[in-house]
Structures are given as structure tokens and as C-alpha cells.
Motif scaffolding. Structure first.
Motif, PDB file in Angstrom:
ATOM      1  N   LYS A  61      62.347  31.210  23.886  1.00 55.72           N
ATOM      2  CA  LYS A  61      62.473  32.334  24.810  1.00 55.72           C
ATOM      3  C   LYS A  61      61.768  33.572  24.276  1.00 55.72           C
ATOM      4  N   GLY A  62      61.228  34.359  25.199  1.00 50.95           N
ATOM      5  CA  GLY A  62      60.648  35.641  24.850  1.00 50.95           C
ATOM      6  C   GLY A  62      60.258  36.381  26.113  1.00 50.95           C
ATOM      7  N   ILE A  63      59.776  37.601  25.948  1.00 53.11           N
ATOM      8  CA  ILE A  63      59.284  38.414  27.063  1.00 53.11           C
ATOM      9  C   ILE A  63      57.764  38.394  27.009  1.00 53.11           C
ATOM     10  N   SER A  64      57.132  37.976  28.086  1.00 56.85           N
ATOM     11  CA  SER A  64      55.670  37.886  28.099  1.00 56.85           C
ATOM     12  C   SER A  64      55.041  39.265  27.944  1.00 56.85           C
ATOM     13  N   LYS A  65      54.002  39.324  27.123  1.00 56.20           N
ATOM     14  CA  LYS A  65      53.351  40.588  26.793  1.00 56.20           C
ATOM     15  C   LYS A  65      52.556  41.119  27.990  1.00 56.20           C
ATOM     16  N   PRO A  66      52.437  42.435  28.113  1.00 55.16           N
ATOM     17  CA  PRO A  66      51.602  43.003  29.180  1.00 55.16           C
ATOM     18  C   PRO A  66      50.143  42.574  29.001  1.00 55.16           C
ATOM     19  N   GLY A  67      49.481  42.394  30.112  1.00 54.96           N
ATOM     20  CA  GLY A  67      48.074  42.009  30.059  1.00 54.96           C
ATOM     21  C   GLY A  67      47.641  41.360  31.354  1.00 54.96           C
ATOM     22  N   HIS A  68      46.367  41.029  31.425  1.00 51.49           N
ATOM     23  CA  HIS A  68      45.796  40.420  32.621  1.00 51.49           C
ATOM     24  C   HIS A  68      45.813  38.905  32.500  1.00 51.49           C
ATOM     25  N   ILE A  69      46.118  38.250  33.588  1.00 50.25           N
ATOM     26  CA  ILE A  69      46.236  36.793  33.596  1.00 50.25           C
ATOM     27  C   ILE A  69      45.407  36.194  34.728  1.00 50.25           C
ATOM     28  N   VAL A  70      45.101  34.926  34.555  1.00 48.77           N
ATOM     29  CA  VAL A  70      44.584  34.092  35.649  1.00 48.77           C
ATOM     30  C   VAL A  70      45.702  33.113  35.994  1.00 48.77           C
ATOM     31  N   TRP A  71      46.057  33.036  37.270  1.00 46.28           N
ATOM     32  CA  TRP A  71      47.084  32.097  37.696  1.00 46.28           C
ATOM     33  C   TRP A  71      46.456  31.064  38.628  1.00 46.28           C
ATOM     34  N   SER A  72      47.080  29.929  38.712  1.00 46.95           N
ATOM     35  CA  SER A  72      46.539  28.869  39.574  1.00 46.95           C
ATOM     36  C   SER A  72      47.605  27.828  39.862  1.00 46.95           C
ATOM     37  N   ARG A  73      47.328  27.011  40.861  1.00 46.57           N
ATOM     38  CA  ARG A  73      48.178  25.874  41.174  1.00 46.57           C
ATOM     39  C   ARG A  73      47.346  24.785  41.835  1.00 46.57           C
ATOM     40  N   ILE A  74      47.306  23.625  41.192  1.00 41.85           N
ATOM     41  CA  ILE A  74      46.699  22.434  41.786  1.00 41.85           C
ATOM     42  C   ILE A  74      47.780  21.693  42.565  1.00 41.85           C
ATOM     43  N   TYR A  75      47.431  21.167  43.725  1.00 38.58           N
ATOM     44  CA  TYR A  75      48.399  20.438  44.545  1.00 38.58           C
ATOM     45  C   TYR A  75      47.678  19.350  45.331  1.00 38.58           C
ATOM     46  N   VAL A  76      48.448  18.406  45.830  1.00 41.26           N
ATOM     47  CA  VAL A  76      47.903  17.300  46.611  1.00 41.26           C
ATOM     48  C   VAL A  76      48.123  17.596  48.092  1.00 41.26           C
ATOM     49  N   GLU A  77      47.030  17.573  48.858  1.00 39.16           N
ATOM     50  CA  GLU A  77      47.097  17.817  50.296  1.00 39.16           C
ATOM     51  C   GLU A  77      46.030  16.964  50.980  1.00 39.16           C
ATOM     52  N   ASN A  78      46.422  16.297  52.070  1.00 37.64           N
ATOM     53  CA  ASN A  78      45.499  15.431  52.796  1.00 37.64           C
ATOM     54  C   ASN A  78      44.855  14.394  51.870  1.00 37.64           C
ATOM     55  N   ASP A  79      45.670  13.857  50.983  1.00 40.84           N
ATOM     56  CA  ASP A  79      45.252  12.792  50.073  1.00 40.84           C
ATOM     57  C   ASP A  79      44.087  13.207  49.183  1.00 40.84           C
TER      58      ASP A  79
ATOM     59  N   ILE B 138      43.905  29.844  43.340  1.00 45.62           N
ATOM     60  CA  ILE B 138      43.667  30.541  42.077  1.00 45.62           C
ATOM     61  C   ILE B 138      43.525  32.035  42.324  1.00 45.62           C
ATOM     62  N   GLY B 139      43.990  32.837  41.376  1.00 47.13           N
ATOM     63  CA  GLY B 139      43.876  34.278  41.513  1.00 47.13           C
ATOM     64  C   GLY B 139      44.069  34.963  40.169  1.00 47.13           C
ATOM     65  N   VAL B 140      43.999  36.275  40.178  1.00 48.56           N
ATOM     66  CA  VAL B 140      44.242  37.059  38.970  1.00 48.56           C
ATOM     67  C   VAL B 140      45.528  37.847  39.170  1.00 48.56           C
ATOM     68  N   GLY B 141      46.118  38.246  38.067  1.00 44.20           N
ATOM     69  CA  GLY B 141      47.350  39.010  38.122  1.00 44.20           C
ATOM     70  C   GLY B 141      47.495  39.863  36.883  1.00 44.20           C
ATOM     71  N   GLU B 142      48.579  40.605  36.842  1.00 45.60           N
ATOM     72  CA  GLU B 142      48.854  41.443  35.681  1.00 45.60           C
ATOM     73  C   GLU B 142      50.309  41.295  35.282  1.00 45.60           C
ATOM     74  N   VAL B 143      50.521  41.049  33.994  1.00 47.39           N
ATOM     75  CA  VAL B 143      51.873  41.052  33.441  1.00 47.39           C
ATOM     76  C   VAL B 143      52.181  42.488  33.054  1.00 47.39           C
ATOM     77  N   VAL B 144      53.292  43.013  33.569  1.00 47.70           N
ATOM     78  CA  VAL B 144      53.641  44.414  33.344  1.00 47.70           C
ATOM     79  C   VAL B 144      54.853  44.517  32.428  1.00 47.70           C
ATOM     80  N   ALA B 145      54.975  45.673  31.789  1.00 51.15           N
ATOM     81  CA  ALA B 145      56.126  45.938  30.933  1.00 51.15           C
ATOM     82  C   ALA B 145      57.185  46.673  31.751  1.00 51.15           C
ATOM     83  N   LEU B 146      58.385  46.128  31.780  1.00 56.97           N
ATOM     84  CA  LEU B 146      59.518  46.790  32.412  1.00 56.97           C
ATOM     85  C   LEU B 146      60.452  47.309  31.322  1.00 56.97           C
TER      86      LEU B 146
END
Length: 535
Positions: A427-445, A451-459
């Protein structure tokens, strides 16, 4: 549209009795709220299965039960699958695959009960199964957005959501240098091929997490089907001094273990040592079969034998980790990560493997992990309101992702309702910074990817703890902002409970890395979509 004004309602639950009993209070509240709203629209709710007083819950808790329930239902009526908990999709998938009436998957916007995670897994599985469905979510089922979309479904049998944040890969500008880099990477990847070690498929009924071989093989990836029983047998052959050396390494790095003395409800040192034993055994079997990435199911089988697999999983995904040697004293996978895809999510396994290799070519930190899209709320960031997602995987993330690395990492006992044999998280708290996120999935065989970009923020410490308290405090957390994607757009589009993340050095490098990754996926024949702000 439906003059009879009747709607079926079913709900899938966990396989584990304790989890269903704990989750039932959330389900009861949700169904009462939903029924009130449906009555306002003039509809009668017909619950497809009753509360079981002996089990003390009213969930469908097995595939067998699900098949029996659907035999009794009118297949022409509209049906709502109402989820307030994590659920095993295969309990209800057979019935939904042959249901003739409109299908609505629905979850309560509640972090503590995992209904959103359960619904997203069901959505991804229905997508793979080519079952038409609509989806919806709400805090209390009284908000305007929910009522508007529910009315749409009641009148037409389908819901149209805003997905204007999505672009086809072909619509974005890709530089010649990125195209050349992608072509070179793809050519080498297909030439070298890769082995995906699968320690038993189908974790927790996640139909969407099983990639057919014919689709996987086109990428140059081939499954090595391994058994959890073989992993257990290998664990028995690991020496105690080797096990202790792994733990000593972690302690010297500053990682904290929240040990107690009652193994039923507390993490014990013996449980941690057992997890270190699994880490060594998994590395040795992986090396024996030449695996480039592995996934350990754990939940069916191993959960009844040994402590949780999570500590091993988080360590495997980290470049800096305790060394493991074979019986001849040769170090295995030296100074490198062995990408692990939690819960044997093979879609995430493809992503983790390619991301790790690709990030190394870019000189970026290659540690990557999946998270559950657990929940989220608005929060003020630099004086402006932002929707901040709670990404929270159920046990382990690589320490390189945490504030402070290993010194910011801790291990706490996994929840007893899921993990009878105990074991700790990473366990831990993810550090602030820029990320690339994505998800591969099965559709129509075929394989697709968002895919996109995001930012991890500090709360603040208080807000982080509040979000942990409203989800699962013993699991690693990431505070994520996804620019250009609203909460409702993300929920409407995402076809999985899991999301893959990797860090970049800056916003500029995140955009470049995301474009390269998208181009590689597209070159491999994965239909790729760009989501959100993408410069």
C-alpha cells in the motif's frame, strides 16, 4: 414502450459468503431507492430472486443459481441488473446472453461497496459477449441526470450517452518520428514474440479478462497455461533463509509491516513470510517457462491454502526489488520488472507487457500497474473544482509509484471477508505526476483500446484518509484527474473494472508516449481510440 409497466430486477454477488453478507446492507438501501424512483415512473419491480434467510443475503451467488433464476423469468420483459457490490459476472452472464428484453446495468455511486467496479466488469463482459445493454449510475436515483436517462431507457429500451471525448486514432496527428519508432518497436516485438504465464484463468468470473488465443497470438503473445497448484508446490521447496532474505531486503528499504498476533484479523509475520515465499516461487516458475509477464488468479484455490498474492504482485512490477536466484545461484530477471497482471486480467497483461518494454525504449520509468476505477468526487485543485477519481487496486501497486517509494509503502492485512488466510497489501499513495492510462478490451471479436493522458494530484492528508475510509483503507490509492473527460463520459465509455497506468516525466512526455503507444497498438491491429484532452 412496455405497456405492462413491469421491470425485472436481478443482482449478482460474490462467491464468498462473508462478502455477500457484508454487502447486503448496501444492496437493500440501493434497491429501496431505485424502487421508489421506478414507482414514480409508474413501473412495478419484479425481483427475480428472493432473500435467502439462511445465507442472510439476496444475491445470485453462483453460476448454477443464476441459470436456475433466469429459467423462471419472462425473457421479454426489460431487466435491470442492480449492483451495489463487487460481483462475479459469470453468475448472470448465461441468462443475460439469451434475454430478449432491454438490459440496463446499474450501480450506486458509492465507494465503500464496490458496486461501480462490479458494474464496469459486467459491462466489459457483456461487450465481449456481444450482448446489447445500457448502463447507468446514481448517488440516490433521484438526480436529474439519472431520471432523464432512465426515462429514455424506459421509453426506448436504450440510453444514448455523451461520448464526444472519444476520437479515432486516425483523426490525431502523428509525427513521422513517432511512426518510425512505432514501426521499429512493433517489428521487433512480433519477431521476438512473448510468453504470457497464466496461473489459472477466469479470476472471480471476469469473462472480459480472458483474451481468446486467436486474438492474443496475432500480437505475437502466446499463453503458457500454468497451474496454481504448481505454484503452491514450488513454494514448498523454497528455503527459509531465502524467504527471510526477501523480508530483510524490504525492511532495510524502509517498508513498514503492520504486524499483529491474531492471524484471523491481523497481519502476522508468518503471513508476510509466506508471501515472500510465493514471490520467490513465482519468479522461479516464470524463469523456467521463459515468461515475459504473468498473472496469478489466487481467488479460486490459493485463497484456501496460503496468504494473499498481493505482496508478490507489487514487487514483481517494480524494477528495484528483492533479488531472486535459481537453485544454481543465478539471479533471475536481474534489475528488471516481471510485469504482473492482477487477477489474471489478460487484457491488462497485454498492456503491461508492451508498456514496460516501450517505456524502457523511451527512457521512462517502466513500472506499470492496473487499478480498479473505484469511485470519485469533486475536489478543489488550485482553486478550481476538478473531478478526482479514486483508482484503487485490491492489494498491490509497485513501490516506484508511491510517494517515498519503499519508505512510503506499507503492508496491512487484507480484509478477512475476502482473504481467510490473511496476507498483506503493498500500500501507498501514488506520487503526483503525469500518467498515460489505457484499457484494452474485446469487442466484436477483436481487440480494441482506449488511451489517454492524466495527472495524479496531491490531496491533503485528511482528504486522502477520507477517501480511503470511504473505500478500502488497506489498499494502494491513486488520486487521478483525467482532463477532457467528465465523470459520466468515463463511466459511459469504459468497458472494464480495471485501468492501466504508467508515469511519464512531464505533460509533454506523457503526450508523446501516449501517441507512440497508440501507434504501436494500432500497428499491432488493436483498434485504438484516443480519449480526452490530447495535445
Amino acid at each position: 414502450m412496455y405497456d405492462r409497466k413491469k421491470i425485472l430486477l436481478v443482482t449478482s454477488g460474490d462467491l464468498r459468503l462473508d462478502a455477500n453478507q457484508v454487502g447486503w446492507k448496501f444492496q437493500e438501501k440501493m434497491e429501496q431507492q431505485l424502487e421508489t424512483t421506478l414507482h414514480e415512473f409508474g413501473y412495478q419491480v419484479l425481483r427475480g430472486h428472493s432473500y435467502d434467510s439462511s445465507k442472510q443475503h439476496g444475491f445470485i451467488d453462483s453460476q448454477k443459481m443464476g441459470m436456475e433464476v433466469f429459467k423462471t423469468l419472462d425473457p421479454t420483459l426489460p431487466i435491470i441488473v442492480a449492483e451495489s457490490v463487487w460481483q462475479y459476472t459469470h453468475h448472470i452472464l448465461p441468462g443475460l446472453m439469451t434475454h430478449e428484453g432491454p438490459i440496463l446495468t446499474l450501480a450506486n455511486w458509492e465507494g465503500m461497496s464496490s458496486g461501480l467496479v462490479g458494474m464496469l466488469n459486467l459491462n466489459g463482459s457483456l461487450t465481449k459477449a456481444e450482448v446489447t445493454y445500457s448502463t447507468l449510475w446514481s448517488n440516490d436515483f433521484q438526480d436529474d441526470f439519472f431520471k432523464e436517462k432512465l426515462s429514455q431507457w424506459l421509453n426506448t429500451g436504450e440510453i444514448q450517452h455523451d461520448t464526444s471525448h472519444v476520437q479515432y486514432y486516425d483523426s490525431i496527428e502523428i509525427s513521422d518520428s513517432i511512426r518510425v519508432s512505432a514501426e521499429n518497436f512493433t517489428r521487433e516485438f512480433l519477431k521476438n514474440k512473448a510468453i504470457m504465464g497464466v496461473f489459472d484463468e477466469g479470476c472471480m468470473g471476469m469473462f472480459n479478462a480472458i483474451v481468446p488465443d486467436k486474438l492474443l497470438n496475432k500480437l505475437g503473445i502466446f499463453k503458457e497455461r500454468l497451474s496454481q497448484s504448481a505454484l503452491y508446490a514450488e513454494m514448498l521447496s523454497v528455503g527459509q533463509l531465502e524467504v527471510q532474505s526477501v523480508l530483510n531486503w524490504l525492511l532495510e528499504k524502509g517498508m513498514k509491516f503492520n504486524w499483529g498476533t491474531n492471524p484471523a484479523i491481523e497481519l502476522t509475520k508468518d503471513q508476510t513470510l509466506e508471501q515472500c515465499r510465493m514471490y520467490i516461487a513465482a519468479m522461479r516458475i516464470s524463469a523456467q517457462y521463459g515468461c515475459d509477464t504473468i498473472g496469478i488468479q489466487y481467488q479460486q484455490g490459493l485463497k484456501d491454502l496460503v496468504a494473499a498474492s498481493d505482496l508478490a504482485e507489487g514487487l514483481l512490477n517494480n524494477m528495484d526489488r528483492p533479488p531472486v536466484f535459481d537453485t544454481d545461484g543465478i539471479e533471475l530477471y536481474p534489475k528488471s520488472a516481471l510485469p504482473h497482471f492482477n487477477e489474471v486480467d489478460e487484457c491488462a497483461g497485454i498492456d503491461a507487457l508492451i508498456t514496460t518494454k516501450l517505456w524502457l525504449t523511451l527512457g521512462l520509468d517502466p513500472e506499470t500497474t492496473l487499478h480498479d476505477i473505484r469511485w470519485g468526487e469533486e475536489y478543489l485543485i488550485n482553486g478550481e473544482s476538478e473531478f478526482v477519481w479514486v483508482f484503487l487496486i485490491s492489494g498491490a501497486a509497485p513501490p516506484a509509484h508511491f510517494i517515498g517509494g519503499y519508505t512510503g509503502a506499507s503492508s496491512e492485512r487484507q480484509p478477512p471477508m475476502y482473504f481467510k488466510k490473511g496476507g498483506g497489501s503493498l500500500k501507498g499513495i501514488s506520487k503526483p505526476g503525469h500518467i498515460v492510462w489505457s484499457r484494452i478490451y474485446v469487442e466484436n471479436d477483436s481487440l480494441s483500446c482506449d488511451i489517454g493522458v492524466g495527472e495524479v494530484v496531491a490531496l491533503s492528508e485528511e482528504e486522502t484518509q477520507r477517501r480511503w475510509d470511504n473505500t478500502t483503507p488497506v489498499w494502494p490509492i491513486m488520486h487521478a484527474v483525467l482532463p477532457g473527460i467528465s465523470k459520466n463520459q468515463m463511466m459511459a465509455r469504459h468497458k472494464a473494472n480495471h485501468i492501466q497506468v504508467a508515469y511519464a516525466d512531464s505533460l509533454e512526455s506523457a503526450n508523446s508516449a501516449a501517441k507512440l503507444k497508440a501507434t504501436v497498438f494500432n500497428s499491432l491491429g488493436i483498434k485504438t481510440f484516443i480519449c480526452g484532452d490530447f495535445k
